[in-house]
Design a protein around this motif. Structure first.
Motif, mmCIF file in Angstrom:
data_model
loop_
_atom_site.group_PDB
_atom_site.id
_atom_site.type_symbol
_atom_site.label_atom_id
_atom_site.label_comp_id
_atom_site.label_asym_id
_atom_site.label_seq_id
_atom_site.Cartn_x
_atom_site.Cartn_y
_atom_site.Cartn_z
ATOM 1 N N ASP A 1 0.819 -1.210 0.000
ATOM 2 C CA ASP A 1 0.000 0.000 0.000
ATOM 3 C C ASP A 1 0.852 1.259 0.000
ATOM 4 O O ASP A 1 0.464 2.291 -0.564
ATOM 5 N N ALA A 2 2.026 1.174 0.645
ATOM 6 C CA ALA A 2 2.919 2.330 0.740
ATOM 7 C C ALA A 2 3.946 2.371 -0.380
ATOM 8 O O ALA A 2 4.842 3.221 -0.365
ATOM 9 N N ALA A 3 3.816 1.468 -1.355
ATOM 10 C CA ALA A 3 4.760 1.383 -2.484
ATOM 11 C C ALA A 3 6.190 1.157 -1.999
ATOM 12 O O ALA A 3 7.141 1.736 -2.508
ATOM 13 N N LEU A 4 6.325 0.287 -0.983
ATOM 14 C CA LEU A 4 7.634 -0.055 -0.440
ATOM 15 C C LEU A 4 7.872 -1.545 -0.591
ATOM 16 O O LEU A 4 6.931 -2.347 -0.636
ATOM 17 N N ASP A 5 9.139 -1.930 -0.666
ATOM 18 C CA ASP A 5 9.517 -3.332 -0.697
ATOM 19 C C ASP A 5 9.979 -3.772 0.686
ATOM 20 O O ASP A 5 10.405 -2.950 1.512
ATOM 21 N N ALA A 6 9.924 -5.071 0.925
ATOM 22 C CA ALA A 6 10.273 -5.597 2.240
ATOM 23 C C ALA A 6 11.697 -5.269 2.645
ATOM 24 O O ALA A 6 12.005 -5.156 3.832
ATOM 25 N N ASP A 7 12.593 -5.127 1.673
ATOM 26 C CA ASP A 7 13.997 -4.853 2.000
ATOM 27 C C ASP A 7 14.344 -3.368 1.936
ATOM 28 O O ASP A 7 15.507 -2.981 2.082
ATOM 29 N N ASP A 8 13.345 -2.507 1.768
ATOM 30 C CA ASP A 8 13.604 -1.069 1.752
ATOM 31 C C ASP A 8 13.859 -0.552 3.167
ATOM 32 O O ASP A 8 13.188 -0.949 4.122
ATOM 33 N N ASP A 9 14.833 0.342 3.301
ATOM 34 C CA ASP A 9 15.014 1.082 4.540
ATOM 35 C C ASP A 9 14.134 2.324 4.471
ATOM 36 O O ASP A 9 14.206 3.080 3.500
ATOM 37 N N PHE A 10 13.311 2.520 5.487
ATOM 38 C CA PHE A 10 12.478 3.717 5.445
ATOM 39 C C PHE A 10 12.212 4.249 6.836
ATOM 40 O O PHE A 10 12.234 3.530 7.839
ATOM 41 N N VAL A 11 11.964 5.556 6.879
ATOM 42 C CA VAL A 11 11.696 6.292 8.104
ATOM 43 C C VAL A 11 10.313 6.914 7.999
ATOM 44 O O VAL A 11 9.939 7.432 6.942
ATOM 45 N N VAL A 12 9.556 6.868 9.086
ATOM 46 C CA VAL A 12 8.294 7.603 9.159
ATOM 47 C C VAL A 12 8.565 8.899 9.916
ATOM 48 O O VAL A 12 9.115 8.880 11.025
ATOM 49 N N ALA A 13 8.196 10.027 9.320
ATOM 50 C CA ALA A 13 8.368 11.338 9.948
ATOM 51 C C ALA A 13 6.996 11.955 10.197
ATOM 52 O O ALA A 13 6.058 11.748 9.416
ATOM 53 N N ARG A 14 6.889 12.682 11.299
ATOM 54 C CA ARG A 14 5.632 13.364 11.615
ATOM 55 C C ARG A 14 5.930 14.785 12.071
ATOM 56 O O ARG A 14 6.807 15.016 12.905
ATOM 57 N N PHE A 15 5.174 15.731 11.507
ATOM 58 C CA PHE A 15 5.343 17.140 11.854
ATOM 59 C C PHE A 15 4.024 17.681 12.399
ATOM 60 O O PHE A 15 2.972 17.492 11.799
#
Length: 353
Positions: free
Chosen positions: A169-183
């Protein structure tokens, strides 16, 4: 019993949703009333909870008093018809006031020490004020405590199992490194005069320089160049995404705590800290508080360090230590509302090792 649950913030839906289900399964009559705020009605719909809207969303602090008064008056009218045994809420200004007027018991849950207006309007009228043990304050003779945090009402392993399909749903792959940011939007009554990051552009640039993708949610508009990173998953799937993230970096305490209890390291940047954010840092090392004058730079450096030497086993072990010491908070909610004792096995702290 007849139970009234009042919902204002989206997080209140998550906090009460399993308790509502359990109360109904026990044969209690549960009425849910809401004030529109953000995506809270969407989350109620996704959870399959029947509810009635009593007031709309306020347009900043200027209209908040009027909206709150409307909400409270309409709640009083409905409570006089229902004649509930218990009215419960987070914060609980309207719940505590209305309960007094209709002869119901009020059970108020809270974890935010600096929300002085809400506390001054709710606590003196509440029959019970239920806080985490790490709550840094005295709520008076009506206060009871439990080992845990609000977020464990819906993210304890007894209540939550992550769904990896959220990555699609987030257009990410299982091996992707990703950060969630909130402002933050800094529009709440307790946010006046407070602050977080100084330069959003630098946050994106330096986090992405580590090789991680950044997806964000923001209460304030951000420059058009970042819109392709805006989070696209449905609100009710947010916690699945937080579980699979490599880190959280942001100004929202609730989201930071949600990540921490899921085992996702959280970098919390805000001049306001709470007892639960400090406990998650000092006792478990799952969250990092940055509230001083150097918070912007120090927080980014901490995030860079986490991403540069990421060790999934370390964060999983810290989460297990936390889970050994806390309870399924839904059990606490049900026990406080019904006046019964929560399951002993879940309310007993693990023995020291």
């Amino acid at each position: 019993m007849k139970v009234v649950v009042t919902i204002q913030h989206p997080g209140h839906v998550h906090f009460f949703k399993h308790a509502i289900d359990e109360l109904q399964s026990q044969g209690h009559e549960v009425h849910v009333f809401a004030r529109r705020m953000g995506v809270n009605l969407d989350i109620l719909d996704a959870a399959g909870i029947e509810y009635e809207v009593l007031a709309g969303e306020s347009d900043g602090l200027a209209s908040l008093a009027k909206v709150q008064a409307t909400y409270e008056a309409r709640l009083l009218a409905r409570a006089r018809t229902i004649q509930p045994d218990v009215i419960t809420a987070i914060g609980g200004v309207a719940a505590a006031h209305v309960a007094r007027l209709v002869g119901a018991e009020s059970v108020v849950f809270y974890d935010t020490e600096h929300a002085t207006l809400i506390k001054s309007l709710a606590y003196p009228f509440a029959d019970r004020v239920v806080t985490p043990e790490c709550y840094d304050g005295d709520a008076g003779s009506a206060q009871t405590t439990y080992p845990g945090m609000h977020e464990l009402a819906y993210l304890h392993p007894e209540r939550f199992e992550p769904d990896p399909s959220v990555l699609d749903d987030a257009a990410l792959d299982a091996d992707d490194d990703f950060v969630v940011a909130r402002f933050n939007g800094w529009g709440a009554s307790h946010d006046v005069g407070e602050g977080g990051f100084e330069d959003v552009t630098e946050v994106f640039d330096r986090l992405e320089a580590t090789g991680a993708e950044v997806v964000f949610t923001s209460e304030e508009p951000l420059p058009d160049e970042y819109q392709d990173r805006r989070m696209t998953v449905a609100p009710e799937r947010m916690h699945d995404l937080l579980y699979y993230a490599d880190a959280f970096v942001g100004e929202g305490a609730t989201t930071a705590a949600e990540c921490a209890v899921l085992g996702t390291p959280a970098v919390y940047v805000n001049t306001l800290t709470m007892g639960y954010t400090r406990e998650l840092e000092e006792a478990y090392g799952l969250l990092y508080n940055f509230d001083g004058a150097d918070r912007h730079e120090a927080a980014i450096e901490q995030a860079e360090s986490i991403l540069g030497e990421y060790d999934d086993a370390k964060w999983a072990e810290r989460r297990e230590r936390l889970l050994d010491d806390v309870v399924d908070v839904t059990d606490v909610i049900v026990a406080e509302v019904t006046g019964e004792t929560a399951p002993e096995s879940r309310l007993q702290r693990a023995a020291p090792t």
